[in-house]
Design a protein around this motif. Structure first.
Motif, short mmCIF file in Angstrom:
data_model
loop_
_atom_site.label_atom_id
_atom_site.label_comp_id
_atom_site.label_asym_id
_atom_site.label_seq_id
_atom_site.Cartn_x
_atom_site.Cartn_y
_atom_site.Cartn_z
N ILE A 55 -5.20 8.24 -1.23
CA ILE A 55 -4.67 8.13 -2.59
C ILE A 55 -5.00 6.76 -3.18
CG2 ILE A 55 -2.57 8.11 -3.99
CD1 ILE A 55 -1.38 10.14 -2.04
N VAL A 56 -4.76 5.73 -2.39
CA VAL A 56 -5.16 4.38 -2.78
C VAL A 56 -6.55 4.14 -2.21
CG1 VAL A 56 -4.65 1.91 -2.57
CG2 VAL A 56 -2.79 3.55 -2.81
N PRO A 57 -7.54 3.78 -3.03
CA PRO A 57 -8.90 3.58 -2.53
C PRO A 57 -8.93 2.69 -1.30
CG PRO A 57 -8.87 3.44 -4.93
CD PRO A 57 -7.44 3.54 -4.49
N GLU A 58 -9.72 3.08 -0.34
CA GLU A 58 -9.76 2.35 0.93
C GLU A 58 -10.19 0.90 0.74
OE1 GLU A 58 -11.21 3.30 5.49
OE2 GLU A 58 -12.08 4.37 3.80
N VAL A 59 -11.11 0.67 -0.20
CA VAL A 59 -11.56 -0.70 -0.44
C VAL A 59 -10.41 -1.58 -0.91
CG1 VAL A 59 -12.25 -0.21 -2.83
CG2 VAL A 59 -13.30 -2.11 -1.60
N VAL A 60 -9.46 -0.99 -1.65
CA VAL A 60 -8.32 -1.75 -2.16
C VAL A 60 -7.31 -2.02 -1.04
CG1 VAL A 60 -6.38 -1.75 -3.78
CG2 VAL A 60 -8.61 -0.86 -4.49
N SER A 61 -6.95 -0.98 -0.30
CA SER A 61 -5.97 -1.14 0.78
C SER A 61 -6.49 -2.09 1.86
CB SER A 61 -5.60 0.21 1.39
OG SER A 61 -6.74 0.88 1.88
N ASP A 62 -7.79 -1.99 2.18
CA ASP A 62 -8.36 -2.90 3.18
C ASP A 62 -8.33 -4.35 2.69
OD1 ASP A 62 -8.82 -0.81 4.87
OD2 ASP A 62 -10.98 -0.66 4.47
N VAL A 84 0.83 -1.20 0.00
CA VAL A 84 0.00 0.00 0.00
C VAL A 84 0.87 1.25 0.00
CG1 VAL A 84 -1.72 1.32 1.29
CG2 VAL A 84 -1.91 -1.17 1.14
N SER A 85 1.92 1.24 0.80
CA SER A 85 2.83 2.40 0.86
C SER A 85 3.50 2.64 -0.48
CB SER A 85 3.88 2.18 1.96
OG SER A 85 4.82 3.24 1.98
N PHE A 86 3.92 1.57 -1.15
CA PHE A 86 4.56 1.70 -2.46
C PHE A 86 3.60 2.35 -3.46
CE2 PHE A 86 5.56 0.14 -6.72
CZ PHE A 86 6.92 0.40 -6.80
N LEU A 87 2.37 1.91 -3.47
CA LEU A 87 1.37 2.47 -4.38
C LEU A 87 1.10 3.94 -4.07
CD1 LEU A 87 -1.13 -0.53 -4.46
CD2 LEU A 87 0.50 0.11 -6.23
N GLN A 88 1.14 4.30 -2.81
CA GLN A 88 0.92 5.69 -2.41
C GLN A 88 2.11 6.58 -2.80
OE1 GLN A 88 0.26 5.14 1.78
NE2 GLN A 88 -1.97 5.00 1.57
N GLN A 89 3.32 6.10 -2.53
CA GLN A 89 4.51 6.90 -2.79
C GLN A 89 4.71 7.18 -4.27
OE1 GLN A 89 7.84 4.92 -1.00
NE2 GLN A 89 7.05 5.11 1.07
N HIS A 90 4.24 6.28 -5.12
CA HIS A 90 4.45 6.44 -6.56
C HIS A 90 3.15 6.77 -7.30
CE1 HIS A 90 7.89 4.05 -5.13
NE2 HIS A 90 8.56 4.64 -6.10
N ALA A 91 2.25 7.40 -6.58
CA ALA A 91 0.95 7.75 -7.17
C ALA A 91 1.12 8.82 -8.25
CB ALA A 91 0.00 8.23 -6.09
N HIS A 92 0.32 8.72 -9.27
CA HIS A 92 0.32 9.69 -10.38
C HIS A 92 -0.16 11.05 -9.85
CE1 HIS A 92 -0.68 11.54 -14.25
NE2 HIS A 92 0.05 10.59 -14.82
N PRO A 93 0.40 12.16 -10.38
CA PRO A 93 -0.02 13.49 -9.92
C PRO A 93 -1.53 13.73 -10.00
CG PRO A 93 1.94 13.66 -11.28
CD PRO A 93 1.51 12.24 -11.35
N HIS A 94 -2.21 13.07 -10.91
CA HIS A 94 -3.65 13.29 -11.08
C HIS A 94 -4.47 12.74 -9.91
CE1 HIS A 94 -3.41 13.79 -15.77
NE2 HIS A 94 -2.82 14.76 -15.09
#
Length: 365
Positions: free
Chosen positions: A288-295, A271-281
Protein backbone atom coordinates in the motif's frame (compact mmCIF):
# COMPACT_ATOMS: atom_id res chain seq x y z
CA UNK A 1 -8.84 -17.89 13.07
CA UNK A 2 -10.21 -14.45 13.93
CA UNK A 3 -13.40 -14.99 11.92
CA UNK A 4 -14.04 -18.24 13.76
CA UNK A 5 -13.59 -16.61 17.17
CA UNK A 6 -15.73 -13.54 16.53
CA UNK A 7 -19.13 -15.36 16.87
CA UNK A 8 -17.86 -16.90 20.12
CA UNK A 9 -16.99 -13.47 21.52
CA UNK A 10 -20.37 -12.06 20.56
CA UNK A 11 -22.19 -15.08 22.06
CA UNK A 12 -20.16 -14.79 25.27
CA UNK A 13 -20.95 -11.09 25.52
CA UNK A 14 -24.66 -11.71 24.92
CA UNK A 15 -24.86 -14.52 27.50
CA UNK A 16 -22.88 -12.56 30.07
CA UNK A 17 -25.18 -9.58 29.59
CA UNK A 18 -28.28 -11.59 30.63
CA UNK A 19 -27.33 -12.01 34.31
CA UNK A 20 -26.28 -8.33 34.39
CA UNK A 21 -29.81 -7.41 33.36
CA UNK A 22 -31.19 -9.22 36.38
CA UNK A 23 -28.74 -7.88 38.94
CA UNK A 24 -30.25 -5.60 41.59
CA UNK A 25 -29.27 -1.97 41.11
CA UNK A 26 -27.94 -2.53 37.61
CA UNK A 27 -28.75 0.26 35.16
CA UNK A 28 -28.84 -2.22 32.25
CA UNK A 29 -32.59 -2.37 31.71
CA UNK A 30 -35.20 -1.26 29.21
CA UNK A 31 -36.08 2.43 29.21
CA UNK A 32 -39.41 4.23 28.56
CA UNK A 33 -40.37 4.64 24.93
CA UNK A 34 -40.57 8.45 25.09
CA UNK A 35 -36.96 8.54 26.36
CA UNK A 36 -35.75 6.32 23.54
CA UNK A 37 -37.51 8.55 21.01
CA UNK A 38 -35.83 11.66 22.46
CA UNK A 39 -32.39 10.05 22.68
CA UNK A 40 -29.60 11.27 20.34
CA UNK A 41 -29.50 9.65 16.91
CA UNK A 42 -26.61 7.48 15.72
CA UNK A 43 -25.28 10.42 13.71
CA UNK A 44 -25.41 12.73 16.72
CA UNK A 45 -23.66 10.18 18.92
CA UNK A 46 -20.93 9.68 16.32
CA UNK A 47 -20.40 13.42 15.92
CA UNK A 48 -20.25 13.90 19.70
CA UNK A 49 -17.79 11.04 20.25
CA UNK A 50 -15.55 12.12 17.39
CA UNK A 51 -15.48 15.81 18.39
CA UNK A 52 -14.63 15.06 22.03
CA UNK A 53 -11.98 12.47 21.24
CA UNK A 54 -10.38 14.58 18.51
CA UNK A 55 -10.44 17.59 20.82
CA UNK A 56 -8.54 15.59 23.42
CA UNK A 57 -5.91 14.41 20.91
CA UNK A 58 -5.46 17.93 19.56
CA UNK A 59 -4.76 19.05 23.12
CA UNK A 60 -2.13 16.30 23.48
CA UNK A 61 -0.42 17.61 20.34
CA UNK A 62 -0.29 21.18 21.65
CA UNK A 63 -1.08 21.39 25.39
CA UNK A 64 0.38 24.90 25.65
CA UNK A 65 -1.97 26.32 23.02
CA UNK A 66 -4.94 28.52 24.03
CA UNK A 67 -7.37 25.72 23.11
CA UNK A 68 -8.49 23.54 26.01
CA UNK A 69 -9.56 19.87 26.17
CA UNK A 70 -13.30 19.15 25.94
CA UNK A 71 -15.10 20.13 29.18
CA UNK A 72 -17.90 18.27 30.93
CA UNK A 73 -21.17 18.97 29.06
CA UNK A 74 -23.25 21.67 30.74
CA UNK A 75 -26.25 19.31 30.96
CA UNK A 76 -24.54 17.23 33.63
CA UNK A 77 -23.42 20.02 35.93
CA UNK A 78 -20.77 17.93 37.74
CA UNK A 79 -17.00 18.39 38.05
CA UNK A 80 -14.92 16.83 35.32
CA UNK A 81 -11.49 15.30 34.96
CA UNK A 82 -8.27 17.11 35.70
CA UNK A 83 -7.19 16.44 32.13
CA UNK A 84 -3.72 17.90 32.53
CA UNK A 85 -3.05 15.63 35.49
CA UNK A 86 -4.38 12.55 33.66
CA UNK A 87 -2.25 13.20 30.57
CA UNK A 88 0.79 14.08 32.67
CA UNK A 89 0.59 10.89 34.72
CA UNK A 90 0.06 8.85 31.55
CA UNK A 91 3.32 10.32 30.26
CA UNK A 92 1.71 11.94 27.21
CA UNK A 93 2.64 15.54 28.03
CA UNK A 94 5.38 17.21 30.04
CA UNK A 95 4.84 19.85 32.70
CA UNK A 96 7.86 22.11 32.22
CA UNK A 97 7.84 23.09 29.48
CA UNK A 98 4.21 22.21 28.84
CA UNK A 99 4.47 20.22 25.61
CA UNK A 100 3.81 16.84 24.06
CA UNK A 101 6.12 14.16 25.49
CA UNK A 102 7.90 11.32 23.70
CA UNK A 103 5.16 8.85 24.67
CA UNK A 104 2.61 11.36 23.39
CA UNK A 105 4.00 11.11 19.86
CA UNK A 106 3.75 7.33 19.96
CA UNK A 107 0.28 7.57 21.49
CA UNK A 108 -1.03 9.62 18.54
CA UNK A 109 -0.02 6.92 16.05
CA UNK A 110 -1.93 4.19 17.93
CA UNK A 111 -5.42 3.08 16.95
CA UNK A 112 -8.37 4.54 18.88
CA UNK A 113 -8.94 1.34 20.88
CA UNK A 114 -5.34 1.33 22.19
CA UNK A 115 -5.44 5.06 22.90
CA UNK A 116 -8.67 4.78 24.86
CA UNK A 117 -7.51 1.87 26.99
CA UNK A 118 -4.21 3.56 27.76
CA UNK A 119 -6.09 6.53 29.21
CA UNK A 120 -8.61 4.31 31.01
CA UNK A 121 -5.78 2.34 32.62
CA UNK A 122 -4.37 5.60 33.99
CA UNK A 123 -7.88 6.64 35.06
CA UNK A 124 -8.25 3.37 36.99
CA UNK A 125 -4.77 3.77 38.50
CA UNK A 126 -5.72 7.24 39.75
CA UNK A 127 -8.88 5.84 41.33
CA UNK A 128 -6.81 3.18 43.07
CA UNK A 129 -4.75 5.87 44.82
CA UNK A 130 -7.85 7.51 46.30
CA UNK A 131 -9.57 6.47 49.50
CA UNK A 132 -13.25 5.73 49.98
CA UNK A 133 -13.59 2.69 47.73
CA UNK A 134 -13.58 4.74 44.52
CA UNK A 135 -11.72 1.97 42.66
CA UNK A 136 -14.59 -0.46 43.25
CA UNK A 137 -17.12 2.01 41.86
CA UNK A 138 -14.96 2.81 38.82
CA UNK A 139 -14.42 -0.81 37.86
CA UNK A 140 -18.07 -1.70 38.52
CA UNK A 141 -19.28 1.22 36.39
CA UNK A 142 -16.90 0.38 33.53
CA UNK A 143 -18.02 -3.25 33.58
CA UNK A 144 -21.67 -2.25 33.42
CA UNK A 145 -20.89 0.17 30.60
CA UNK A 146 -19.36 -2.67 28.64
CA UNK A 147 -22.69 -4.45 28.40
CA UNK A 148 -24.84 -1.56 27.32
CA UNK A 149 -25.94 -0.99 23.76
CA UNK A 150 -24.79 2.08 21.89
CA UNK A 151 -27.50 4.74 21.94
CA UNK A 152 -29.62 3.12 24.68
CA UNK A 153 -29.78 5.77 27.45
CA UNK A 154 -29.93 5.50 31.22
CA UNK A 155 -30.83 8.19 33.81
CA UNK A 156 -28.09 10.02 35.67
CA UNK A 157 -30.34 10.29 38.74
CA UNK A 158 -30.40 6.51 39.01
CA UNK A 159 -26.70 6.47 39.91
CA UNK A 160 -25.08 7.07 43.27
CA UNK A 161 -22.92 10.22 43.63
CA UNK A 162 -19.64 8.45 42.82
CA UNK A 163 -21.11 6.77 39.74
CA UNK A 164 -22.60 10.09 38.58
CA UNK A 165 -19.15 11.70 38.81
CA UNK A 166 -17.66 8.84 36.80
CA UNK A 167 -20.38 9.27 34.16
CA UNK A 168 -19.58 12.98 33.95
CA UNK A 169 -15.88 12.25 33.45
CA UNK A 170 -16.54 9.60 30.79
CA UNK A 171 -18.78 12.06 28.96
CA UNK A 172 -15.79 14.39 28.87
CA UNK A 173 -13.85 11.65 27.03
CA UNK A 174 -16.70 11.12 24.59
CA UNK A 175 -17.89 7.73 25.88
CA UNK A 176 -21.26 9.08 27.07
CA UNK A 177 -23.47 11.77 25.54
CA UNK A 178 -25.89 13.55 27.92
CA UNK A 179 -29.30 14.98 27.05
CA UNK A 180 -32.29 16.35 28.96
CA UNK A 181 -35.91 15.27 28.79
CA UNK A 182 -38.65 16.48 31.14
CA UNK A 183 -36.03 18.13 33.34
CA UNK A 184 -34.13 14.87 33.86
CA UNK A 185 -30.59 14.18 32.64
CA UNK A 186 -29.98 10.99 30.67
CA UNK A 187 -26.77 9.71 29.08
CA UNK A 188 -26.32 7.53 26.00
CA UNK A 189 -23.20 5.40 25.35
CA UNK A 190 -21.32 6.22 22.15
CA UNK A 191 -19.32 3.82 19.99
CA UNK A 192 -16.24 4.58 22.10
CA UNK A 193 -17.90 2.77 25.02
CA UNK A 194 -17.71 -0.45 22.99
CA UNK A 195 -13.99 -0.53 23.69
CA UNK A 196 -14.85 -1.57 27.25
CA UNK A 197 -15.99 -4.99 26.09
CA UNK A 198 -15.93 -5.27 22.31
CA UNK A 199 -12.17 -5.36 21.81
CA UNK A 200 -10.22 -3.87 18.91
CA UNK A 201 -12.48 -5.56 16.35
CA UNK A 202 -15.55 -3.61 17.47
CA UNK A 203 -17.17 -0.54 15.96
CA UNK A 204 -14.74 1.65 17.85
CA UNK A 205 -12.33 0.97 14.97
CA UNK A 206 -14.67 2.07 12.23
CA UNK A 207 -12.53 5.07 11.39
CA UNK A 208 -9.81 2.70 10.18
CA UNK A 209 -12.05 1.84 7.23
CA UNK A 210 -12.40 5.53 6.41
CA UNK A 211 -8.94 5.77 4.86
CA UNK A 212 -7.79 9.11 3.54
CA UNK A 213 -4.03 8.90 2.81
CA UNK A 214 -2.31 8.32 -0.52
CA UNK A 215 1.49 8.04 -0.61
CA UNK A 216 3.29 8.29 -3.95
CA UNK A 217 6.73 7.05 -4.96
CA UNK A 218 8.06 10.64 -4.98
CA UNK A 219 7.36 10.83 -1.20
CA UNK A 220 4.38 13.09 -1.78
CA UNK A 221 1.50 12.55 0.69
CA UNK A 222 -2.12 13.40 -0.14
CA UNK A 223 -4.66 13.33 2.70
CA UNK A 224 -8.30 13.76 1.70
CA UNK A 225 -9.70 14.96 4.99
CA UNK A 226 -11.38 17.89 6.70
CA UNK A 227 -10.21 16.78 10.15
CA UNK A 228 -7.83 19.15 11.91
CA UNK A 229 -6.65 16.25 14.06
CA UNK A 230 -5.67 14.05 11.11
CA UNK A 231 -3.79 16.94 9.54
CA UNK A 232 -2.06 17.76 12.84
CA UNK A 233 -0.87 14.16 13.21
CA UNK A 234 0.49 14.11 9.66
CA UNK A 235 2.36 17.33 10.32
CA UNK A 236 4.35 15.47 12.98
CA UNK A 237 6.34 13.65 10.29
CA UNK A 238 5.27 15.20 6.95
CA UNK A 239 6.39 18.60 5.65
CA UNK A 240 3.25 20.58 4.83
CA UNK A 241 3.04 22.12 1.37
CA UNK A 242 -0.63 22.83 0.68
CA UNK A 243 -3.85 22.92 2.72
CA UNK A 244 -7.27 23.04 1.05
CA UNK A 245 -10.69 22.65 2.74
CA UNK A 246 -10.73 18.88 2.11
CA UNK A 247 -7.13 18.15 1.09
CA UNK A 248 -3.72 18.23 2.76
CA UNK A 249 -0.60 17.89 0.60
CA UNK A 250 2.85 17.32 2.02
CA UNK A 251 6.14 15.51 1.51
CA UNK A 252 8.05 12.98 3.58
CA UNK A 253 11.52 14.47 3.98
CA UNK A 254 14.61 13.50 5.92
CA UNK A 255 14.11 16.50 8.21
CA UNK A 256 10.41 15.90 8.90
CA UNK A 257 10.83 12.18 9.54
CA UNK A 258 13.99 12.63 11.63
CA UNK A 259 12.15 15.14 13.81
CA UNK A 260 9.55 12.50 14.63
CA UNK A 261 12.24 9.87 15.20
CA UNK A 262 13.94 12.15 17.73
CA UNK A 263 10.74 12.08 19.79
CA UNK A 264 10.81 8.28 20.01
CA UNK A 265 8.55 7.43 17.08
CA UNK A 266 9.78 4.36 15.19
CA UNK A 267 10.00 4.10 11.40
CA UNK A 268 7.71 1.06 11.42
CA UNK A 269 5.10 3.07 13.35
CA UNK A 270 5.08 5.74 10.66
CA UNK A 271 4.77 3.16 7.87
CA UNK A 272 2.04 1.30 9.76
CA UNK A 273 0.09 4.53 10.30
CA UNK A 274 0.21 5.33 6.59
CA UNK A 275 -0.95 1.80 5.76
CA UNK A 276 -3.80 1.71 8.29
CA UNK A 277 -5.24 4.99 7.03
CA UNK A 278 -4.73 4.40 3.33
CA UNK A 279 -7.35 5.76 0.94
CA UNK A 280 -9.70 3.10 -0.55
CA UNK A 281 -8.29 3.83 -4.02
CA UNK A 282 -4.88 2.42 -3.04
CA UNK A 283 -5.96 -0.46 -0.80
CA UNK A 284 -5.62 -2.90 -3.71
CA UNK A 285 -1.96 -2.01 -4.21
CA UNK A 286 0.78 -4.28 -2.85
CA UNK A 287 2.42 -2.78 -0.92
CA UNK A 288 0.00 0.00 0.00
CA UNK A 289 2.86 2.33 0.86
CA UNK A 290 5.43 2.27 -2.00
CA UNK A 291 8.40 0.15 -1.05
CA UNK A 292 10.85 2.90 -2.00
CA UNK A 293 9.17 5.18 0.55
CA UNK A 294 8.95 2.68 3.42
CA UNK A 295 12.57 1.59 2.85
CA UNK A 296 13.76 5.20 2.86
CA UNK A 297 11.93 5.94 6.14
CA UNK A 298 13.71 2.97 7.71
CA UNK A 299 17.06 4.13 6.26
CA UNK A 300 16.55 7.57 7.77
CA UNK A 301 16.03 5.88 11.13
CA UNK A 302 19.18 3.80 10.63
CA UNK A 303 21.14 7.00 9.95
CA UNK A 304 20.18 8.31 13.40
CA UNK A 305 21.48 5.13 15.03
CA UNK A 306 24.96 5.08 13.54
CA UNK A 307 27.99 4.77 15.79
CA UNK A 308 29.85 8.05 16.24
CA UNK A 309 33.63 8.17 16.60
CA UNK A 310 35.14 10.41 19.20
CA UNK A 311 38.75 10.85 20.34
CA UNK A 312 39.18 9.62 23.89
CA UNK A 313 41.77 8.59 26.47
CA UNK A 314 41.74 5.46 28.64
CA UNK A 315 42.86 6.00 32.25
CA UNK A 316 43.87 2.96 34.33
CA UNK A 317 46.60 1.63 36.65
CA UNK A 318 45.78 4.11 39.38
CA UNK A 319 47.96 3.76 42.52
CA UNK A 320 44.90 3.60 44.83
CA UNK A 321 41.12 3.30 44.56
CA UNK A 322 40.78 6.74 46.12
CA UNK A 323 42.80 8.33 43.31
CA UNK A 324 40.68 6.48 40.74
CA UNK A 325 37.42 7.65 42.30
CA UNK A 326 38.53 11.29 42.55
CA UNK A 327 39.79 11.30 38.95
CA UNK A 328 36.54 9.76 37.67
CA UNK A 329 34.45 12.32 39.57
CA UNK A 330 36.63 15.13 38.18
CA UNK A 331 36.05 13.90 34.61
CA UNK A 332 32.31 13.54 35.23
CA UNK A 333 32.00 17.03 36.70
CA UNK A 334 33.57 18.51 33.56
CA UNK A 335 31.37 16.44 31.21
CA UNK A 336 34.29 14.44 29.81
CA UNK A 337 33.48 11.00 31.23
CA UNK A 338 32.39 8.53 28.50
CA UNK A 339 32.71 5.17 30.28
CA UNK A 340 33.92 3.74 33.55
CA UNK A 341 34.36 0.39 35.28
CA UNK A 342 34.67 0.59 39.06
CA UNK A 343 35.65 -3.07 39.44
CA UNK A 344 38.61 -2.72 37.08
CA UNK A 345 39.43 0.81 38.24
CA UNK A 346 39.49 2.37 34.80
CA UNK A 347 37.52 4.94 32.82
CA UNK A 348 37.47 6.65 29.41
CA UNK A 349 37.40 10.43 29.09
CA UNK A 350 37.22 12.81 26.13
CA UNK A 351 40.62 13.65 24.67
CA UNK A 352 39.89 17.37 24.84
CA UNK A 353 40.26 17.35 28.62
CA UNK A 354 43.39 15.20 28.78
CA UNK A 355 45.81 17.96 29.78
CA UNK A 356 43.63 19.04 32.70
CA UNK A 357 43.02 15.41 33.69
CA UNK A 358 46.76 14.70 33.73
CA UNK A 359 47.46 17.77 35.86
CA UNK A 360 44.70 16.88 38.30
CA UNK A 361 45.76 13.25 38.68
CA UNK A 362 49.36 14.32 39.43
CA UNK A 363 48.06 16.69 42.10
CA UNK A 364 46.14 14.02 44.00
CA UNK A 365 48.71 11.21 43.90
Amino acid sequence: MFNQCTPCILTFRSNLRQPRLAMPGSFVKEQPRHVLLAAPSAEQLEKYARSHWEGLLLYVISPASPSKPPPVPAEIGLPGLDMDNLLLQAGLISADPKAIAEQGFQFLLLDTYSQLWLLLQQYIANAQKKAGGELVHVISFLLQMGFREVGVPFPLEGLNPLQANIAAQLSQLGLLMPFRIDGEVWVSPTRLALALSGGPSSEVQQEVAEGYIIVETNYRVYAYTTSELQVAILRLFVRAECRLPNLFVGTLTRESVTQALEFGVQADQIVSFLQQHAHPHVLHKVPIVPEVVSDQIRLWQADTQRVRHQKAVLYDSFPTKQVYRLAAVFAQQHGWLLWQNDEQGRFVSQAGGHDQMRTYIKSIK
